[in-house]
Enzyme design. Structure first.
Site, PDB file in Angstrom:
ATOM      1  N   SER A 163       0.847  -1.197   0.000  1.00 58.51           N
ATOM      2  CA  SER A 163       0.000   0.000   0.000  1.00 58.51           C
ATOM      3  C   SER A 163       0.875   1.236   0.000  1.00 58.51           C
ATOM      4  O   SER A 163       1.674   1.439   0.929  1.00 58.51           O
ATOM      5  CB  SER A 163      -0.893   0.019   1.239  1.00 58.51           C
ATOM      6  OG  SER A 163      -1.390   1.340   1.407  1.00 58.51           O
ATOM      7  N   HIS A 194      -1.275  -1.349  -4.304  1.00 60.32           N
ATOM      8  CA  HIS A 194      -2.536  -1.015  -3.625  1.00 60.32           C
ATOM      9  C   HIS A 194      -2.570   0.490  -3.340  1.00 60.32           C
ATOM     10  O   HIS A 194      -1.649   1.045  -2.741  1.00 60.32           O
ATOM     11  CB  HIS A 194      -2.616  -1.811  -2.321  1.00 60.32           C
ATOM     12  CG  HIS A 194      -3.911  -1.672  -1.592  1.00 60.32           C
ATOM     13  ND1 HIS A 194      -5.042  -2.386  -1.907  1.00 60.32           N
ATOM     14  CD2 HIS A 194      -4.252  -0.892  -0.523  1.00 60.32           C
ATOM     15  CE1 HIS A 194      -6.023  -2.072  -1.070  1.00 60.32           C
ATOM     16  NE2 HIS A 194      -5.572  -1.154  -0.228  1.00 60.32           N
ATOM     17  N   ASP A 223      -4.691   3.585  -1.733  1.00 57.03           N
ATOM     18  CA  ASP A 223      -5.733   3.898  -0.743  1.00 57.03           C
ATOM     19  C   ASP A 223      -6.264   5.313  -0.923  1.00 57.03           C
ATOM     20  O   ASP A 223      -5.565   6.295  -0.649  1.00 57.03           O
ATOM     21  CB  ASP A 223      -5.167   3.736   0.666  1.00 57.03           C
ATOM     22  CG  ASP A 223      -5.019   2.278   1.055  1.00 57.03           C
ATOM     23  OD1 ASP A 223      -5.999   1.515   0.894  1.00 57.03           O
ATOM     24  OD2 ASP A 223      -3.927   1.889   1.511  1.00 57.03           O
ATOM     25  N   MET A 273      -8.864   8.085   0.314  1.00 53.89           N
ATOM     26  CA  MET A 273      -9.651   8.429   1.517  1.00 53.89           C
ATOM     27  C   MET A 273     -10.176   9.855   1.392  1.00 53.89           C
ATOM     28  O   MET A 273      -9.478  10.731   0.889  1.00 53.89           O
ATOM     29  CB  MET A 273      -8.771   8.330   2.765  1.00 53.89           C
ATOM     30  CG  MET A 273      -8.107   6.979   2.945  1.00 53.89           C
ATOM     31  SD  MET A 273      -7.255   6.893   4.529  1.00 53.89           S
ATOM     32  CE  MET A 273      -6.441   5.291   4.368  1.00 53.89           C
ATOM     33  N   HIS A 324      -8.429   1.131  -3.780  1.00 53.28           N
ATOM     34  CA  HIS A 324      -9.318   0.898  -2.642  1.00 53.28           C
ATOM     35  C   HIS A 324      -9.970   2.225  -2.275  1.00 53.28           C
ATOM     36  O   HIS A 324      -9.319   3.127  -1.738  1.00 53.28           O
ATOM     37  CB  HIS A 324      -8.465   0.345  -1.475  1.00 53.28           C
ATOM     38  CG  HIS A 324      -9.233   0.105  -0.216  1.00 53.28           C
ATOM     39  ND1 HIS A 324      -8.595  -0.117   1.001  1.00 53.28           N
ATOM     40  CD2 HIS A 324     -10.562   0.045   0.052  1.00 53.28           C
ATOM     41  CE1 HIS A 324      -9.509  -0.309   1.941  1.00 53.28           C
ATOM     42  NE2 HIS A 324     -10.699  -0.200   1.392  1.00 53.28           N
ATOM     43  N   MET A 364     -12.091   4.447  -0.100  1.00 52.75           N
ATOM     44  CA  MET A 364     -12.697   4.656   1.221  1.00 52.75           C
ATOM     45  C   MET A 364     -13.366   6.023   1.168  1.00 52.75           C
ATOM     46  O   MET A 364     -12.932   6.998   1.795  1.00 52.75           O
ATOM     47  CB  MET A 364     -11.617   4.568   2.307  1.00 52.75           C
ATOM     48  CG  MET A 364     -11.146   3.136   2.525  1.00 52.75           C
ATOM     49  SD  MET A 364      -9.534   3.023   3.331  1.00 52.75           S
ATOM     50  CE  MET A 364      -8.483   3.195   1.895  1.00 52.75           C
ATOM     51  N   MET A 409     -11.270  -6.216   5.659  1.00 52.48           N
ATOM     52  CA  MET A 409     -10.489  -5.253   6.453  1.00 52.48           C
ATOM     53  C   MET A 409     -10.138  -5.879   7.801  1.00 52.48           C
ATOM     54  O   MET A 409     -11.029  -6.326   8.534  1.00 52.48           O
ATOM     55  CB  MET A 409     -11.289  -3.965   6.683  1.00 52.48           C
ATOM     56  CG  MET A 409     -11.611  -3.162   5.431  1.00 52.48           C
ATOM     57  SD  MET A 409     -10.194  -2.672   4.426  1.00 52.48           S
ATOM     58  CE  MET A 409      -9.185  -1.775   5.616  1.00 52.48           C
ATOM     59  N   ASP A 412      -6.558  -6.568   4.225  1.00 54.49           N
ATOM     60  CA  ASP A 412      -6.010  -5.209   4.291  1.00 54.49           C
ATOM     61  C   ASP A 412      -5.979  -4.725   5.733  1.00 54.49           C
ATOM     62  O   ASP A 412      -7.025  -4.510   6.352  1.00 54.49           O
ATOM     63  CB  ASP A 412      -6.877  -4.281   3.424  1.00 54.49           C
ATOM     64  CG  ASP A 412      -6.240  -2.923   3.210  1.00 54.49           C
ATOM     65  OD1 ASP A 412      -5.152  -2.675   3.751  1.00 54.49           O
ATOM     66  OD2 ASP A 412      -6.859  -2.107   2.505  1.00 54.49           O
ATOM     67  N   GLY A 413      -4.753  -4.549   6.244  1.00 53.96           N
ATOM     68  CA  GLY A 413      -4.568  -3.974   7.576  1.00 53.96           C
ATOM     69  C   GLY A 413      -3.759  -4.866   8.494  1.00 53.96           C
ATOM     70  O   GLY A 413      -4.153  -5.992   8.779  1.00 53.96           O
ATOM     71  N   GLY A 416       1.237  -2.201   4.107  1.00 53.42           N
ATOM     72  CA  GLY A 416       1.827  -0.872   4.017  1.00 53.42           C
ATOM     73  C   GLY A 416       3.086  -0.797   4.843  1.00 53.42           C
ATOM     74  O   GLY A 416       4.205  -0.915   4.329  1.00 53.42           O
TER      75      GLY A 416
HETATM   76  C1  DX5 Z   1      -6.149   1.171   5.873  1.00 51.52           C
HETATM   77  C2  DX5 Z   1      -5.707   1.009   4.430  1.00 51.52           C
HETATM   78  C3  DX5 Z   1      -4.631   0.009   4.293  1.00 51.52           C
HETATM   79  C4  DX5 Z   1      -3.375   0.391   5.001  1.00 51.52           C
HETATM   80  C5  DX5 Z   1      -2.655  -0.841   5.419  1.00 51.52           C
HETATM   81  O1  DX5 Z   1      -7.174   2.064   5.957  1.00 51.52           O
HETATM   82  O2  DX5 Z   1      -6.790   0.601   3.624  1.00 51.52           O
HETATM   83  O3  DX5 Z   1      -4.357  -0.320   2.932  1.00 51.52           O
HETATM   84  O4  DX5 Z   1      -2.539   1.186   4.260  1.00 51.52           O
HETATM   85  O5  DX5 Z   1      -1.562  -0.421   6.154  1.00 51.52           O
HETATM   86  P1  DX5 Z   1      -0.804  -1.357   7.178  1.00 51.52           P
HETATM   87  O6  DX5 Z   1      -0.262  -2.512   6.383  1.00 51.52           O
HETATM   88  O7  DX5 Z   1       0.266  -0.450   7.681  1.00 51.52           O
HETATM   89  O8  DX5 Z   1      -1.784  -1.784   8.213  1.00 51.52           O
HETATM   90 ZN    ZN Z   2      -6.397  -0.348   1.564  1.00 53.91          ZN
END
Ligand code: DX5
Ligand code: ZN
Length: 229
Positions: free
Chosen positions: A12, A37, A39, A41, A70, A72, A141, A176-177, A198
């Site tokens: 990510s 990936h 993200d 937001m 992704h 959000m 998630m 994811d997470g 990430g």
């Molecule tokens: C969270 C994101 C993830 C995030 C994962 O809201 O959707 O993709 O970047 O990060 P890590 O691997 O650090 O939990």
């Molecule tokens: Zn994500």
């Protein structure tokens, strides 16, 4: 995009250097990333803001493989065309982002992208039961979305339930997470094939020291695949 259930590592770029996305995408792919990936937001659906379709379009030429976007954000539908035109291969929307997720998934496929649905930790596997013929990916998630670097929440039972529900359908299960070499085997054993990471990929590395990304990616992959050795 061909379908398989082999383990795929999807770093990510939320944990990358935001001033250097092009070089970061090239570095992680050169170091063994399978997907990138991305993200998105909006500060409304989740309590953080990242970037939108213009940034996705700008980084697209720096990604050779799959750009996994992704979303959000809420609402989703007004922006699907923009993200598809930006070159997203996969567009994932949240089940919780609005009352008409069925319409959203139709719109994603109509725009020419693979359609993903993401489930927050509080949303049960059954939320996808009526959608199995219109999705290419389910994203489970394992944190509450919004930030990188959070603690992994165990969703193993949900992953098992989804794997049973999916059967032979060509649907990816993405996690994811909080994925790292400790948690990767748990989710892989439960049936996941796409592992987003990430912090666990970017920690200790940089575009000047990309080999650290490679070491981190290999550690996650080896941990996930080790179960089947
Ligand atoms: C969270 C994101 C993830 C995030 C994962 O809201 O959707 O993709 O970047 O990060 P890590 O691997 O650090 O939990
Ligand atoms: Zn994500």
């Amino acid at each position: 995009m061909t379908f398989d259930r082999k383990i795929k590592i999807a770093p990510s770029i939320l944990s990358a250097d935001f001033a250097n996305f092009g070089a970061e995408c090239q570095a992680i792919e050169a170091q063994g990333a399978d997907w990138v990936h991305v993200d998105v937001m909006d500060g409304h659906f989740v309590p953080n803001i990242t970037f939108g379709p213009a940034t996705c379009a700008a980084i697209r030429p720096h990604i050779k493989g799959v750009m996994d976007v992704h979303l959000m954000i809420a609402p989703v539908d007004p922006y699907i065309g923009d993200f598809a035109r930006a070159g997203a291969d996969v567009i994932t929307a949240h089940a919780e982002a609005g009352p008409h997720v069925h319409r959203t998934l139709q719109a994603i496929r109509s725009a020419g992208a693979k359609a993903g649905i993401a489930l927050n930790p509080g949303t049960p596997a059954g939320a996808v039961a009526e959608l199995l013929d219109m999705i290419d990916l389910v994203c489970v998630m394992t944190v509450n979305p919004g930030f990188g670097g959070q603690k992994f929440i165990d969703m193993t039972a949900k992953i098992h339930a989804l794997r049973d529900m999916i059967g032979e359908r060509p649907i990816h299960i993405e996690i994811d997470g909080g994925v790292d070499p400790v948690t990767a085997p748990l989710v892989a054993q439960a049936g996941a094939d796409v592992l987003v990471a990430g912090s666990a990929v970017f920690k200790g590395g940089s575009v000047g020291q990309p080999e650290v990304y490679g070491t981190n990616i290999r550690a996650i992959r080896a941990a996930a695949e080790g179960l089947y050795a």
